[in-house]
Structure formats: C-alpha cells, structure tokens
Design an enzyme around this catalytic site. Structure first.
Site, PDB file in Angstrom:
ATOM      1  N   HIS A   3     -13.055  -4.858  -5.091  1.00 44.20           N
ATOM      2  CA  HIS A   3     -14.171  -3.912  -5.342  1.00 44.20           C
ATOM      3  C   HIS A   3     -14.331  -3.626  -6.842  1.00 44.20           C
ATOM      4  O   HIS A   3     -14.647  -2.508  -7.232  1.00 44.20           O
ATOM      5  CB  HIS A   3     -13.964  -2.589  -4.603  1.00 44.20           C
ATOM      6  CG  HIS A   3     -13.962  -2.712  -3.111  1.00 44.20           C
ATOM      7  ND1 HIS A   3     -15.077  -2.504  -2.335  1.00 44.20           N
ATOM      8  CD2 HIS A   3     -12.970  -3.030  -2.241  1.00 44.20           C
ATOM      9  CE1 HIS A   3     -14.782  -2.680  -1.053  1.00 44.20           C
ATOM     10  NE2 HIS A   3     -13.509  -3.003  -0.961  1.00 44.20           N
ATOM     11  N   ASN A  56     -17.021   0.654   4.227  1.00 51.13           N
ATOM     12  CA  ASN A  56     -17.720  -0.589   3.899  1.00 51.13           C
ATOM     13  C   ASN A  56     -19.053  -0.631   4.637  1.00 51.13           C
ATOM     14  O   ASN A  56     -19.262   0.142   5.576  1.00 51.13           O
ATOM     15  CB  ASN A  56     -16.897  -1.800   4.354  1.00 51.13           C
ATOM     16  CG  ASN A  56     -15.791  -2.171   3.371  1.00 51.13           C
ATOM     17  OD1 ASN A  56     -15.775  -1.724   2.234  1.00 51.13           O
ATOM     18  ND2 ASN A  56     -14.863  -2.993   3.818  1.00 51.13           N
ATOM     19  N   HIS A  71      -9.315   7.356  -2.268  1.00 54.39           N
ATOM     20  CA  HIS A  71      -8.083   7.193  -1.499  1.00 54.39           C
ATOM     21  C   HIS A  71      -8.323   7.722  -0.082  1.00 54.39           C
ATOM     22  O   HIS A  71      -8.603   8.915   0.084  1.00 54.39           O
ATOM     23  CB  HIS A  71      -6.981   7.993  -2.192  1.00 54.39           C
ATOM     24  CG  HIS A  71      -5.657   7.965  -1.492  1.00 54.39           C
ATOM     25  ND1 HIS A  71      -5.335   7.018  -0.541  1.00 54.39           N
ATOM     26  CD2 HIS A  71      -4.567   8.755  -1.604  1.00 54.39           C
ATOM     27  CE1 HIS A  71      -4.107   7.247  -0.105  1.00 54.39           C
ATOM     28  NE2 HIS A  71      -3.626   8.290  -0.725  1.00 54.39           N
TER      29      HIS A  71
HETATM   30 FE1  HDE Z   1      -9.723  -1.128   0.254  1.00 57.32          FE
HETATM   31  N1  HDE Z   1      -8.751  -1.105  -1.523  1.00 57.32           N
HETATM   32  N2  HDE Z   1      -8.066  -1.925   1.108  1.00 57.32           N
HETATM   33  N3  HDE Z   1     -10.704  -1.363   2.021  1.00 57.32           N
HETATM   34  N4  HDE Z   1     -11.364  -0.436  -0.571  1.00 57.32           N
HETATM   35  C1  HDE Z   1      -9.287  -0.732  -2.694  1.00 57.32           C
HETATM   36  O1  HDE Z   1      -8.260   0.676  -4.271  1.00 57.32           O
HETATM   37  C2  HDE Z   1      -6.832  -1.900   0.588  1.00 57.32           C
HETATM   38  C3  HDE Z   1     -10.203  -1.857   3.174  1.00 57.32           C
HETATM   39  C4  HDE Z   1     -12.515  -0.076   0.061  1.00 57.32           C
HETATM   40  O2  HDE Z   1     -15.263   2.179  -5.194  1.00 57.32           O
HETATM   41  C5  HDE Z   1      -8.269  -0.637  -3.795  1.00 57.32           C
HETATM   42  O3  HDE Z   1      -9.013   1.871  -6.027  1.00 57.32           O
HETATM   43  C6  HDE Z   1      -5.880  -2.369   1.550  1.00 57.32           C
HETATM   44  C7  HDE Z   1     -11.061  -1.543   4.279  1.00 57.32           C
HETATM   45  C8  HDE Z   1     -13.503   0.358  -0.904  1.00 57.32           C
HETATM   46  O4  HDE Z   1     -13.317   2.565  -6.112  1.00 57.32           O
HETATM   47  C9  HDE Z   1      -6.956  -0.950  -3.074  1.00 57.32           C
HETATM   48  C10 HDE Z   1      -6.607  -2.692   2.656  1.00 57.32           C
HETATM   49  C11 HDE Z   1     -12.106  -0.857   3.736  1.00 57.32           C
HETATM   50  C12 HDE Z   1     -12.874   0.257  -2.146  1.00 57.32           C
HETATM   51  C13 HDE Z   1      -7.416  -1.228  -1.672  1.00 57.32           C
HETATM   52  C14 HDE Z   1      -7.971  -2.403   2.383  1.00 57.32           C
HETATM   53  C15 HDE Z   1     -11.864  -0.751   2.327  1.00 57.32           C
HETATM   54  C16 HDE Z   1     -11.531  -0.226  -1.901  1.00 57.32           C
HETATM   55  C17 HDE Z   1      -8.589  -1.455  -4.998  1.00 57.32           C
HETATM   56  C18 HDE Z   1      -6.110  -3.298   3.952  1.00 57.32           C
HETATM   57  C19 HDE Z   1     -13.324  -0.308   4.465  1.00 57.32           C
HETATM   58  C20 HDE Z   1     -13.467   0.556  -3.500  1.00 57.32           C
HETATM   59  C21 HDE Z   1      -9.036  -0.488  -6.066  1.00 57.32           C
HETATM   60  C22 HDE Z   1      -5.221  -2.555   4.620  1.00 57.32           C
HETATM   61  C23 HDE Z   1     -13.024   0.795   5.308  1.00 57.32           C
HETATM   62  C24 HDE Z   1     -13.340   2.005  -3.850  1.00 57.32           C
HETATM   63  C25 HDE Z   1      -8.799   0.810  -5.500  1.00 57.32           C
HETATM   64  C26 HDE Z   1     -14.029   2.282  -5.155  1.00 57.32           C
HETATM   65  C27 HDE Z   1     -10.574  -0.419  -2.900  1.00 57.32           C
HETATM   66  C28 HDE Z   1      -6.546  -1.524  -0.701  1.00 57.32           C
HETATM   67  C29 HDE Z   1      -9.014  -2.660   3.307  1.00 57.32           C
HETATM   68  C30 HDE Z   1     -12.791  -0.095   1.459  1.00 57.32           C
HETATM   69  C31 HDE Z   1      -6.117  -2.062  -3.665  1.00 57.32           C
HETATM   70  C32 HDE Z   1      -4.390  -2.498   1.323  1.00 57.32           C
HETATM   71  C33 HDE Z   1     -10.837  -1.875   5.749  1.00 57.32           C
HETATM   72  C34 HDE Z   1     -14.918   0.824  -0.617  1.00 57.32           C
HETATM   73  O5  HDE Z   1      -6.098   0.142  -3.067  1.00 57.32           O
END
Ligand code: HDE
Length: 615
Positions: free
Chosen positions: A75, A148, A339
């Site tokens: 992202h 999402n 978060h």
């Molecule tokens: Fe994320 N995801 N994600 N994700 N995600 C991040 O956090 C992660 C997942 C989502 O505009 C990271 O600050 C794991 C699903 C958005 O700043 C990180 C897993 C969904 C954003 C991270 C998922 C999301 C992130 C990277 C699997 C939809 C952007 C930078 C278990 C519900 C937020 C950060 C923004 C961002 C981890 C799966 C949505 C690495 C481990 C499912 C919208 O922490």
C-alpha cells in the site's frame, strides 16, 4: 453546489497548532538563527573549495539527505483526505462505541486510499486491490477501520502474508514488473495456494480497475465483534458504499491513463474536494448472532469468504463525507499510521487468523517506517481524546512528561493515571471462551476454496465475465512458465469449465478435462456491478471551443453541468484565454495536446466558430 460544512473540525483545529506560517518571516537555520545568504556555499575564494564551517550548507544538505522514510511495504502508493462521519442511529443495542451511540453524532476522520503492489511512485490506475483505511478520531480514542475495496483476501492465515507479497512484488532478480500481478511468481504462488482462487476472480474483475476512489466500496474483510453494555458480542463485518455508485474503468482506459496521467485517482479525489463535490460513503454493518456462527456453508472467520448481502443483509448506520484535502502530503498522507488493533470500547476482534496476524503487523511496521515508538505523537496520528500513561522516552519524544512516577501502582502520585472501569469507558476485552490444542491447522470449512469463486463467476453479467476472461488471458499470458500457465487452467476449471477453456485458448496450453459448471452454484446479484447506481455527479465533460464560440450556449451548458454537480473542462488548441462571440473571455483549462478523451465521459461543442482541430 454543496457548501463546506463546518462539521467534525476538532481534528483540523488540533492540526492548526502544528502549521507553520512563512508570511513575513525571515529565513532561519533549524536553530532559529536568521540567514543572510542561501544561494552560495561558503568558499575560500570565488573559485576555491567549500569550507567545513559552513553550518548552513551542512544543515541544509543533511536534512535533505534524510528526507525520505521507507515507503509502506505494501500500500505504498496512496492519497488521503480529511472528513467527518455522521452516525444515522443509535447502535447502543449492539455496541458501546460512543461514535455510534446517537443519531447525527459527528466524528472527524482521515481516510487514505491506496493501491497494494506498486511502489510509491507507481501509477494509480493499475489492476490491483485498493486500500480504504479510515481513522475515526472519536471521543474515546482513535478507531481505525483498515479495509480494502474487495471483500475477500488471497490467504486465510497471516503467516502466509510475506509469501504472498514476495510473490506479488516485482521479481527479485530484475525487479520486473512494477505494480502488476501479471508475472510468473504471482501465478506460481496462486497455483500452489488454492485458497487464493476466490480473490483472484475478484482481482481479475472490473473491481480491480476502479474509475475513482470516490466510486468504490470498502470492506473490513476480516470479521470483528460488536459488544454492547451487557457484554453481549455479535460477529460483524463493515462495508462502505459510495453514494455515487461503484464504477470501474475498462482495461484499455486504465492502461492508457497509467501513462498519460499516473496520478489520475489522486487528482480526481483532490479536484472533487477542491470543487466541493465531496465524496460520500455510507457505512453498513453485517451482523451475525453468536448462535448463528456455524449456520452458513462457509466459516464466518475465513477471510477468503464473502458474507453475501443476500444471506446477511447489511444495515446502514452512518455516512462518511470527505471535505478537506491535506495541507501537506508527507505530514498527513505519508505519516498517517493505521492499525486494525486501534479499536474503541464496543468493538472487538474475532479469531479470524488473518486478522490475528494483522494485529501484530501494523504496530510493528510503523516502528521501522516512522522510526520509533512515538509515532502516535505525529500530528495526524494524535487522538483528540486525552493520552496519559507511563510510556516514556524513545526517539523523537514530543511530550514533556512531568513528575517522578512513570510506573503503576504508585503511591507518590496517588496511583495516577488510574485505570477506568467499563462504565467509566475503560476498554474491557470480550470474554470469549477459548480452548483447544496447540496446533497448526485450519477448520474444515476453510478448505472449500471454490464454492464462492463459482458463485462470483455465476453472478457476473455477460460483459463482466468477458472482462474476467480477458483479465486472465492478459495476466497469465505474461507468465513465461508453461507449467504454471497449465496449472492456472487446471485450477480455474474448478471455478468454471468454460472460463478455464477460454484461459487455455488465450495462453496456449491444453484445456482441462475436469471442470465444473458454475451456473449450478449460488447466484448473488450483489457480487455484480452491472446494476450500480448511475449518477450525473460522476460525469466529467469536455467542452471543446475556439475563439468566436457561442457564449450563450456555453453559459447554458456549464450552468446545467454545475447544477447537476458534474464537472467540465474547457479545451482548446492552446492554453490562455478564448474570446467568445459576445466578446466575453473564458480561461482554457487544457490544450488538446495536454488532454485526452479518456478522462471524459462526454464532449460538448458550443456553437459559433468551428473548433479548428475538428474542421
Ligand atoms: Fe494490510 N498491511 N496486511 N491488509 N493493509 C499494511 O501496514 C498486513 C490486509 C491494508 O493507508 C501494512 O502501515 C498483513 C487485509 C490497508 O496506510 C502492514 C496482512 C486488508 C493498508 C500490513 C494484511 C489490508 C495496509 C503496510 C495479512 C484489508 C494501508 C504499511 C494478515 C482488510 C494502510 C502499514 C494505509 C497496510 C500488514 C492483509 C488492508 C505491513 C500482515 C486483509 C488498507 O502492516
């Protein structure tokens, strides 16, 4: 035209305290010393070497050298806006969350939209999932709804996230391709991980090439809980629905726009807000009673499964309005830290194994990205409610904590700050009974990877099916390994034989002989976008004109466009001013060369002198 509404401003007022004001000020060093010269470094003679004692040069360059922070690991590319959330009714029967307890209650928010796979400088209109992350600055602390625009995910367990992302991102030997799933490692992961099947169907559909951030849904994906004052919990999922309807581009448009205007979505959001056409989304919640946990043929804790609206009808509970652009992209959009673990009393977690892993990851990633444990003090991340605890020190601490005690219990300060009971607003975790053996396993229903993928395909209109087929043919067509291409064909025969045959035809491998007929699966009309709301506010009209155009017709049509809350741009051979038939002058927005028909939905040519490009 809508007026700027003076709502939800508490956070904006808080941010005012951090803004600089260069007007009437002298240039200074970071330490406040006024500078007399900033265009030449201090040298020993006109043609001599630069001197080490030039503190201004050293400070300026050093700061510049350290301007970048690591981009988000996923992202990375995004755009954001401020706004407010208005609650429609009291949800107190379901949750103690105060921002949902009174009809009409306003809560300030900040939203960041994003793509997932591309780097920070990648194009907006690529085929990808879009992030839709909302920070509610509630009176009880920050609540982050990190969702999402697609309701399901590729994997069921967070432990596979690094594998998924390594496979999606550019390949490690040559760092190709940028912001695209159309390559070997991604499809190699897909064919070895059948749980991805449902999500891949969504990603190859029109959902993954949204027309605008203003025209896409947002889903919590994961299952959460509402908990009420009696401690009763219910499973929930959230959905944002755009008031303008859900609209997508067609593939060719999205590809051409990625080159012509890589900032297309970012600009669209920014301009809509500047034009006071505030993007609006209604918040819905789907609620499942605890006793119904096992009632469905899918596991409600499985993030690769959607909760079809036909089975679990969404309840409309409020509206989000985005009404202010950030003042500084870095300070706000880049530094905002979301978060899913930022919850308020009345919202709790489920045992969804993807969510459980996310609860660790987001805090952890900010430590590296924002450089230490005090990122909650960065203005955009600060809650509007009071923060007081015994956390101390660390890089870039802003708060000057006073007093001797930074521990609890203490008697020197009467044990303050003290904890709050549930009735005083203290967060009390939902008392879920949990028992089980320590195992690395998944529940049986998690193992059905195809039923909903079949339903998804079956619920598409004919043109949507064709788009999915072309999506597969493009993406898998780029895969070099014939073995992987063949495995994709075999895997998606489990979704639909005809789909699989068409992929096979497009990518040059033999068809599978053991496919299924998706038309026998459940049909959920809510999966399709064919019947989305059609709204004139989505329209952008190009007005083509040259000197001598009819002012009367121009004025009439632009009034009608403005009254319909649509947008227009005046386009001519050159920028500058055009003179109409009555002598009035009008400013040109874009020249023909700097524009493209792709960004418009209609063209209008006012009468008068012919437009030269068309003559
Ligand atoms: Fe994320 N995801 N994600 N994700 N995600 C991040 O956090 C992660 C997942 C989502 O505009 C990271 O600050 C794991 C699903 C958005 O700043 C990180 C897993 C969904 C954003 C991270 C998922 C999301 C992130 C990277 C699997 C939809 C952007 C930078 C278990 C519900 C937020 C950060 C923004 C961002 C981890 C799966 C949505 C690495 C481990 C499912 C919208 O922490």
């Amino acid at each position: 035209m809508k007026k700027i509404e003076n709502k939800g401003n508490e956070k904006l007022e808080d941010l005012e305290n951090y803004k600089d004001n260069p007007k009437g000020k002298k240039l200074t060093t970071d330490h406040g010393v006024k500078l007399s010269h900033t265009d030449d470094s201090l040298k020993a003679g006109e043609r001599g070497p630069t001197l080490m004692e030039d503190f201004h040069f050293r400070e300026k360059i050093t700061h510049f050298d350290h301007e970048r922070i690591p981009e988000r690991v996923v992202h990375a590319r995004g755009a954001g806006a401020h706004g407010y959330f208005e609650s429609y009714e009291s949800m107190s029967d379901f949750t103690t969350a105060k921002f949902l307890d009174t009809p009409g209650k306003i809560t300030p928010v900040f939203v960041r939209f994003s793509t997932v796979a591309g780097s920070r400088g990648s194009a907006d209109t690529v085929r990808d999932v879009r992030g839709f992350a909302t920070k509610f600055y509630t009176e009880e602390g920050n609540y982050d709804l990190v969702g999402n625009n697609i309701p399901v995910f590729f994997i069921q367990d967070a432990i596979k996230f690094p594998d998924l992302i390594h496979a999606v991102k550019p390949e490690p030997d040559n760092e190709i391709p940028q912001a695209s799933t159309a390559h070997d490692t991604f499809y190699d992961f897909v064919v070895n991980t059948p749980e991805t099947s449902h999500m891949v169907m969504w990603v190859l559909s029109d959902r993954a090439i949204p027309r605008s951030y203003r025209m896409m849904e947002g889903f919590s994906v994961n299952t959460y809980r509402f908990v009420n004052a009696d401690g009763i919990g219910r499973f929930i999922k959230f959905i944002w629905k755009p008031v303008l309807g859900v609209h997508s581009m067609v593939w060719d448009e999205s590809q051409t726009l990625a080159g012509l205007n890589p900032d297309f979505h970012r600009e669209d959001l920014y301009e809509a807000i500047e034009n006071k056409q505030y993007p609006e989304y209604e918040l819905y919640v789907q609620i499942v009673e605890e006793e119904d946990e096992h009632k469905f043929d899918f596991d409600i804790l499985d993030p690769t499964k959607h909760w079809p609206e036909e089975l679990i009808p969404p309840k409309k509970i409020g509206k989000l309005t985005l009404n202010k652009n950030p003042d500084n992209f870095f300070a706000e959009v880049e530094q905002v830290a979301f978060h899913p673990g930022n919850v308020v009393p009345g919202i709790d977690f489920s045992n969804d194994p993807l969510l459980q892993g996310r609860l660790f990851s987001y805090e952890d990633t900010q430590l590296i990205r924002l450089g230490g444990p005090n990122f909650h003090e960065i203005p955009i991340n600060r809650p509007i409610s009071t923060v007081q605890n015994n956390q101390r020190d660390g890089y870039h601490r802003m708060t000057i904590n006073t007093g001797k005690t930074s521990y609890s219990p203490n008697s020197l300060e009467d044990n303050e700050p003290s904890t709050a009971t549930r009735s005083e607003g203290g967060y009390v975790h939902y008392m879920e009974k949990v028992e089980g053996k320590k195992i690395r396993e998944r529940s049986e229903k998690f193992k059905d990877h195809y039923s909903q993928a079949q339903s998804f395909y079956n619920s598409m209109s004919e043109f949507e099916k064709n788009h999915i087929i072309s999506g597969f043919q493009f993406e898998v067509g780029k895969v070099k390994s014939e073995d992987v291409r063949k495995k994709v064909v075999d895997q998606f025969a489990n979704v639909d034989q005809d789909l699989s045959n068409k992929i096979a035809e497009g990518v040059g491998v033999s068809p599978s002989s053991e496919g299924v007929d998706s038309s026998k699966s459940n049909n959920f009309p809510s999966f399709s976008l064919a019947d989305t709301t059609k709204n004139p506010e989505t329209l952008k009209i190009a007005i083509l004109a040259e000197n001598g155009f009819s002012y009367e017709e121009f004025a009439e049509v632009t009034r009608a466009i403005e009254n319909a809350d649509a947008q227009y741009k005046l386009i001519a051979t050159n920028r500058g001013k055009l003179t109409a038939d009555n002598g009035n002058e009008v400013e040109v927005d874009l020249s023909f060369l700097a524009s493209t028909s792709l960004i418009f939905d209609a063209v209008y040519i006012p009468g008068g002198k012919k437009v030269s490009m068309l003559s």
